[in-house]
Scaffold this active site. Structure first.
Site: not given
Length: 112
Positions: A64-65
């Protein structure tokens, strides 16, 4: 029962590894790992079979980020019997390490 989250540094993700990106569509569009499977966390449970089919016994490197959403998805996958590891630092760490990113357009890739 305590649960140790399996995780790896971006440098440990093989170039041909199965990367599962659980970011939302606008984040994916800005830049992603070439060849990654995009299944936003918001759609994850309804698309679980797609993920397990794509993994096909391989380790899923979940992205994810920064690592929060992917940590949750990694825990879920491991509890479903899928070999999965969280990528420490997510796309921000991937970008900082100079690992390649692509977009689906001609725009330069970046982390949103």
């Amino acid at each position: 029962m305590s649960f140790a989250l399996p995780s790896v540094a971006v440098s440990a993700v093989p170039a041909d590894g199965f990367v599962l990106d659980v970011r939302e569509s606008d984040e994916w569009a800005a830049g992603h790992v070439e060849g990654a499977l995009h299944v936003p966390m918001s759609e994850f449970t309804t698309r679980l079979e797609e993920v397990t089919d794509a993994a096909d016994g391989r380790t899923a490197y979940v992205m994810c980020r920064v690592g929060g959403r992917s940590a949750q998805v990694t825990q879920f996958l491991v509890r479903q019997g899928v070999e999965a590891v969280n990528i420490d630092g997510g796309m921000l760490a991937w970008d900082a390490a100079g690992r390649p990113m692509v977009t689906d357009t001609d725009s330069p890739a970046f982390v949103l």
